[in-house]
Design a protein around this motif. Structure first.
Motif, PDB file in Angstrom:
ATOM      1  N   THR A 151       6.121  -7.890  11.268  1.00  0.00           N
ATOM      2  CA  THR A 151       4.871  -7.311  11.492  1.00  0.00           C
ATOM      3  C   THR A 151       4.584  -6.384  12.580  1.00  0.00           C
ATOM      4  OG1 THR A 151       3.649  -8.916  12.568  1.00  0.00           O
ATOM      5  CG2 THR A 151       3.637  -8.873  10.099  1.00  0.00           C
ATOM      6  N   ASP A 202      -0.992 -13.227   3.884  1.00  0.00           N
ATOM      7  CA  ASP A 202      -1.359 -13.807   2.673  1.00  0.00           C
ATOM      8  C   ASP A 202      -0.077 -13.785   1.494  1.00  0.00           C
ATOM      9  OD1 ASP A 202      -3.937 -13.733   3.696  1.00  0.00           O
ATOM     10  OD2 ASP A 202      -4.676 -12.112   2.817  1.00  0.00           O
ATOM     11  N   ASP A 233       0.690  -1.207   0.033  1.00  0.00           N
ATOM     12  CA  ASP A 233      -0.044   0.062   0.031  1.00  0.00           C
ATOM     13  C   ASP A 233       0.864   1.287   0.074  1.00  0.00           C
ATOM     14  OD1 ASP A 233      -2.627  -0.363  -0.505  1.00  0.00           O
ATOM     15  OD2 ASP A 233      -3.025  -1.011   1.539  1.00  0.00           O
ATOM     16  N   ASP A 286      -0.590  -2.220  11.484  1.00  0.00           N
ATOM     17  CA  ASP A 286      -2.027  -2.619  11.900  1.00  0.00           C
ATOM     18  C   ASP A 286      -2.601  -3.861  11.109  1.00  0.00           C
ATOM     19  OD1 ASP A 286      -3.535  -1.952   8.838  1.00  0.00           O
ATOM     20  OD2 ASP A 286      -1.700  -0.604   9.108  1.00  0.00           O
ATOM     21  N   PRO A 287      -3.604  -4.319  11.952  1.00  0.00           N
ATOM     22  CA  PRO A 287      -4.119  -5.621  11.623  1.00  0.00           C
ATOM     23  C   PRO A 287      -4.427  -5.978  10.187  1.00  0.00           C
ATOM     24  CG  PRO A 287      -5.263  -4.842  13.633  1.00  0.00           C
ATOM     25  CD  PRO A 287      -4.395  -3.684  12.869  1.00  0.00           C
ATOM     26  N   GLN A 288      -4.910  -5.009   9.500  1.00  0.00           N
ATOM     27  CA  GLN A 288      -4.824  -5.239   7.962  1.00  0.00           C
ATOM     28  C   GLN A 288      -3.908  -5.490   7.060  1.00  0.00           C
ATOM     29  OE1 GLN A 288      -7.006  -1.714   6.019  1.00  0.00           O
ATOM     30  NE2 GLN A 288      -7.433  -2.888   4.472  1.00  0.00           N
ATOM     31  N   THR A 289      -2.858  -4.744   7.485  1.00  0.00           N
ATOM     32  CA  THR A 289      -1.556  -4.646   6.676  1.00  0.00           C
ATOM     33  C   THR A 289      -0.789  -6.080   7.052  1.00  0.00           C
ATOM     34  OG1 THR A 289      -1.235  -2.449   7.004  1.00  0.00           O
ATOM     35  CG2 THR A 289       0.535  -3.507   6.217  1.00  0.00           C
ATOM     36  N   ARG A 290      -0.992  -6.474   8.349  1.00  0.00           N
ATOM     37  CA  ARG A 290      -0.462  -7.726   8.894  1.00  0.00           C
ATOM     38  C   ARG A 290      -1.078  -8.846   8.057  1.00  0.00           C
ATOM     39  NH1 ARG A 290      -1.018  -7.937  15.124  1.00  0.00           N
ATOM     40  NH2 ARG A 290      -0.104 -10.158  14.893  1.00  0.00           N
ATOM     41  N   GLN A 291      -2.441  -8.775   7.738  1.00  0.00           N
ATOM     42  CA  GLN A 291      -3.223  -9.888   7.062  1.00  0.00           C
ATOM     43  C   GLN A 291      -2.590  -9.875   5.685  1.00  0.00           C
ATOM     44  OE1 GLN A 291      -5.906 -11.688   8.603  1.00  0.00           O
ATOM     45  NE2 GLN A 291      -5.382 -12.808   6.642  1.00  0.00           N
ATOM     46  N   HIS A 292      -2.438  -8.545   4.907  1.00  0.00           N
ATOM     47  CA  HIS A 292      -2.076  -8.654   3.760  1.00  0.00           C
ATOM     48  C   HIS A 292      -0.682  -9.320   3.442  1.00  0.00           C
ATOM     49  CE1 HIS A 292      -4.847  -6.090   1.574  1.00  0.00           C
ATOM     50  NE2 HIS A 292      -4.634  -5.056   2.263  1.00  0.00           N
TER      51      HIS A 292
END
Lengths: 251, 339
Positions: free
Chosen positions: B173, B186, B134, B177-183
């Motif tokens: 990580t 993946d 991002d 933030d949780p969203q970036t971690r998830q990305h």
């Protein structure tokens, strides 16, 4: 092949950083002007010009100031890797699969490029202020390059072994200033007492100043071939030591 | 792209250590570690700060000399073939090593040049990774204007850029933030699936290790104290725990149940170690007879529990433990830089 790509990458990084640090470029130009007018003007008023080859003292001083600007700029550039190492920027480069020799040459080229840009601007100023001939600008650049290569190698060698910026004052006091003051940048080689004269003759920077004086105002003491031979020898030795230091450098 | 011939591709072991040891004076930072990590595996090293995770990784990526023992990375001897080892590895450091005087894109371009990523794929790869983390909109901003999280993301993009066969991620990580971690999780899984990339990561986040890692090594005081899949480690605690709050617990009735291995009373609650708690819950309540039950809680063991069980303290406590962890780490770090 990838070593050359890596070399280019490191050089490009140095060039971009230099371009962005406008204040560094400005002070690199402003400082010599201050020396030329404030020091050169003052001392020039009380000097016997027959002792310096019947030229205005500011003209006599100008080649010395080109040498000063080149040597201070490049030594500090080299020492700066201590800081790069401290903030871990250098780590990325040192863990890459390129040789330390490549990293070293990339840094030497980067430092030499910075010095060439500064020297070029300074020499243009010399055309206006001191009446340097355009051909003198070309010769001056070549000699400044030889001085820059050796000096940036010294800076990088010291930078490779220093752990903190605290040692810098020691280097400035005991190495850079003596090298500069013993280079005959501020006074002529003739008429010195034997000890001082020997020290001046043993200093490689003297030969850069002398060659610059020849190229810029036509007043050299040694033959040009001797100046160039000493500088080439000096560069070769410093580059070898520097490459060795980079191979030994710890992260 | 640097093509690295790999003598290891035969048996599929990408990292192998035998008695790997690092001493700083009297301090044994890494103590005879034996590891075997296979191709396409995501391996987690878990432990408090100062446990030896970062030091272990530093030796594997050739930036710290090995005191004793041996390590092979991608089949290359770490001590004898450091250049080949480095060409095999992507590294995301714990301490930021992004060049703040350059832009995000320039950092990636420099990395591509240093690792010989060919010009034809360089641009696409950089685009792909900038999008992943991002940072597409900020690609031409100087990194000195970035927040800590943005620098971290850029650093991860850089570590993945040259698609190395092995990627080391030291606390990848942390602070994201949780969203970036998830990305990022993946993408790690995608690289493993598509490229059979091997990952070695250190983390404090138990759920990250549980979710991502095929196998986990728990390291404490420089020693590997447990090694296995997350499930094996959790099962080693002897199944689930059922916590009942009740006034007069019939402890003997609970002890008589064949699937209960341990009965404890703690803080006014009864703690039962139970096999397959969910299917046996009805029989536990039956065994309570007429005694009134306040609440029932079924707890599956977490990696955190495994860690507490092995080391006697929570991972975060261990980390905060009297400043020893952090300053120890910092001191170790300066000790090596100073030489």
């Amino acid at each position: 092949m990838s070593e050359i790509e890596g070399l280019y990458g490191i050089w490009l990084r140095e060039f971009k950083v230099f371009q962005r640090e406008k204040s560094r470029v400005i002070s690199a130009i402003a400082q010599p002007i201050i020396w030329l007018f404030l020091l050169g003007g003052g001392i020039g008023a009380s000097i016997d010009t027959s002792r310096i080859g019947d030229v205005n003292y500011q003209h006599f001083l100008f080649p010395g100031i080109v040498a000063m600007s080149t040597m201070f700029g490049t030594v500090f550039y080299g020492l700066y890797i201590v800081w790069d190492r401290k903030i871990d920027v250098l780590k990325e480069i040192l863990v890459a699969p390129i040789s330390r020799i490549t990293v070293f040459f990339g840094k030497v080229l980067g430092g030499a490029t910075d010095a060439m840009i500064t020297a070029f601007l300074l020499l243009l100023l010399g055309v206006v202020l001191v009446g340097v001939a355009p051909i003198g600008v070309v010769g001056g650049l070549g000699i400044a390059l030889l001085l820059a290569i050796g000096m940036v190698s010294i800076g990088l060698t010291l930078g490779a072994f220093f752990e903190s910026m605290e040692g810098f004052q020691v280097i400035i006091t005991f190495m850079i200033f003596p090298l500069f003051f013993l280079s005959a940048a501020l006074y002529p080689i003739t008429g010195l007492d034997p000890v001082l004269g020997a020290a001046v003759r043993a200093n490689p920077v003297t030969y850069a100043v002398d060659a610059l004086r020849g190229a810029l105002i036509g007043r050299n003491y040694f033959p040009l071939w001797l100046d160039l031979a000493v500088l080439l020898l000096f560069d070769s030795a410093m580059v070898l030591i520097g490459a060795w230091a980079f191979r030994k450098m710890k992260l | 792209m640097v093509l690295v011939d790999s003598p290891s591709s035969g048996n599929g072991v990408m990292i192998e250590t035998r008695g790997l040891t690092k001493r700083f004076g009297d301090l044994v930072a890494v103590d005879h570690v034996d590891l075997e990590i296979r191709k396409g595996e995501i391996f987690g090293l878990l432990g408090p700060n100062g446990a030896g995770k970062t030091t272990t990784i530093s030796m594997l990526i050739t930036i710290r000399p090995i005191t004793e023992g041996r390590a092979l990375v991608n089949g290359f001897d770490v001590a004898r073939q450091p250049a080949k080892v480095r060409a095999s590895c992507g590294i995301v450091f714990q301490e930021p090593s992004i060049d703040t005087a350059l832009t995000a894109r320039e950092n990636l371009e420099l990395h591509a040049r240093l690792y010989g990523v060919s010009k034809s794929i360089r641009t696409d790869r950089i685009e792909e990774l900038l999008a992943l983390v991002d940072l597409k909109e900020r690609e031409d901003s100087l990194v000195k204007t970035f927040s800590g999280g943005m620098k971290r993301r850029l650093e991860i993009a850089r570590g993945l850029l040259h698609h190395p066969p092995i990627i080391f991620l030291d606390e990848p990580t942390l602070g994201l933030d949780p969203q970036t971690r998830q990305h990022i999780w993946d993408y790690i899984e995608r690289l493993r699936r598509e490229m059979r990339t091997t990952f070695v990561l250190t983390t404090h986040y138990m759920e990250e290790a549980d979710r991502l890692c095929d196998r986990i090594g728990i390291i404490d005081h420089g020693k590997i104290v447990a090694l296995g899949t997350p499930k094996e480690l959790k099962d080693s605690l002897g199944g689930d725990t059922v916590v009942l709050t009740m006034n007069e617990p019939p402890l003997d009735a609970f002890r008589a149940l064949p699937f209960v291995s341990k009965v404890d009373v703690r803080d006014g609650s009864v703690w039962l170690s139970v096999e397959r708690a969910t299917s046996n819950l009805a029989r536990i309540i039956q065994a309570a007879g007429g005694h009134e039950i306040g609440t029932v809680e079924v707890r599956r063991p977490t990696l955190e529990d495994v860690f507490i069980n092995l080391t006697g303290r929570a991972i975060r406590q261990a980390e905060e433990g009297g400043g020893e962890g952090w300053s120890g780490q910092v001191m170790q770090y300066t000790a090596t830089t100073n030489r």
